[in-house]
Scaffold this motif. Structure first.
Motif, PDB file in Angstrom:
ATOM      1  N   ARG A 219       0.840  -1.199   0.000  1.00 47.18           N
ATOM      2  CA  ARG A 219       0.000   0.000   0.000  1.00 47.18           C
ATOM      3  C   ARG A 219       0.877   1.251   0.000  1.00 47.18           C
ATOM      4  NH1 ARG A 219      -5.072   2.120   1.928  1.00 47.18           N
ATOM      5  NH2 ARG A 219      -5.899   0.027   2.322  1.00 47.18           N
ATOM      6  N   LYS A 220       0.438   2.287  -0.713  1.00 47.48           N
ATOM      7  CA  LYS A 220       1.137   3.568  -0.682  1.00 47.48           C
ATOM      8  C   LYS A 220       0.562   4.419   0.443  1.00 47.48           C
ATOM      9  CE  LYS A 220       2.762   4.088  -5.439  1.00 47.48           C
ATOM     10  NZ  LYS A 220       2.783   4.979  -6.629  1.00 47.48           N
ATOM     11  N   TYR A 221       1.447   4.944   1.277  1.00 46.56           N
ATOM     12  CA  TYR A 221       1.017   5.742   2.416  1.00 46.56           C
ATOM     13  C   TYR A 221       1.408   7.202   2.215  1.00 46.56           C
ATOM     14  CZ  TYR A 221       0.433   1.191   4.638  1.00 46.56           C
ATOM     15  OH  TYR A 221       0.038  -0.087   4.931  1.00 46.56           O
TER      16      TYR A 221
END
Length: 234
Positions: A219-221
């Motif tokens: 996931r990109k945070y």
């Protein structure tokens, strides 16, 4: 009469979490100062207060804090900001320097406070809600309970060794500035035998793209990402 410098924590992102004291001081300040890493950069803290404070008619001042790896460059930058602030205080202006979260937690303001006081000016630190406190509340998790211990660390320099040492002796670890280190943190947890389910990611708390949930390495945070690791899940 000289002005007074206030260091004000505006909370993690939701303007509704700004304290009454912060709002009162921001309403009364002649100058609002906010930190940036690059000239002309949007100030997140400034955008937060604009939703609750009328800044029209106030002097809004951008303070550049260089992220240059050369410590001398950063020191010169801070010295220039201190000179600029003291010049405005000499004009009798009260200055509110705003910062995300709480002023005492990895805040640019604290670099200035002592220097300004040492020059004979009055200062006041006004606390705000730290992002990890808001994130833990959103997740319904205690940061500490009973006799548990807590460490707050930064991954700004990708020092995973420091985190590993904390995991060896601390029950709960808050890892701030973690957005670019999620894989390193996950790998470290694997080496220590801690399930990924024991980690909670708190990203861009109080903002439109907020995420509070399990650690997922694919996931990109957002930039403002913190990880809470609990060795014991109660």
């Amino acid at each position: 009469m000289k002005g007074k410098l206030y260091g004000i924590g505006v909370g993690p992102g939701d303007p509704g979490l700004m304290t009454i004291r912060a709002k009162e001081l921001l309403d009364g300040a002649q100058v609002i100062a906010y930190p940036v890493k690059k000239p002309g950069e949007d100030g997140t803290a400034l955008e937060i207060i604009k939703q609750k404070v009328d800044i029209s008619g106030k002097e809004v001042v951008e303070l550049l804090f260089s992220m240059n790896p050369d410590d001398e460059v950063r020191k010169r930058c801070r010295a220039e900001n201190i000179d600029r602030i003291c010049g405005m205080l000499d004009q009798g202006k009260d200055i509110a320097m705003i910062t995300l979260g709480d002023v005492a937690v990895y805040s640019t303001y604290m670099y200035l406070d002592r220097e300004v006081r040492d020059r004979g000016y009055e200062t006041e630190v006004v606390p705000g809600i730290p992002s990890f406190c808001h994130g833990a509340a959103k997740a319904g998790l205690p940061l500490m309970i009973g006799e548990e211990s807590l460490a707050v660390l930064s991954m700004a320099k990708h020092d995973i060794g420091k985190v590993e040492k904390a995991v060896d002796c601390i029950d709960n670890i808050v890892i701030m500035k973690a957005f670019a280190s999620i894989r390193e943190i996950a790998d470290m947890m694997g080496r220590k035998g801690i399930p990924l389910s024991n980690a909670t990611v708190m990203s861009n708390i109080g903002m439109e793209d907020e995420y509070v949930g399990p650690l997922e390495t694919d996931r990109k945070y957002g930039y403002f990402t913190t990880v809470l690791i609990k060795k014991k899940v109660n």
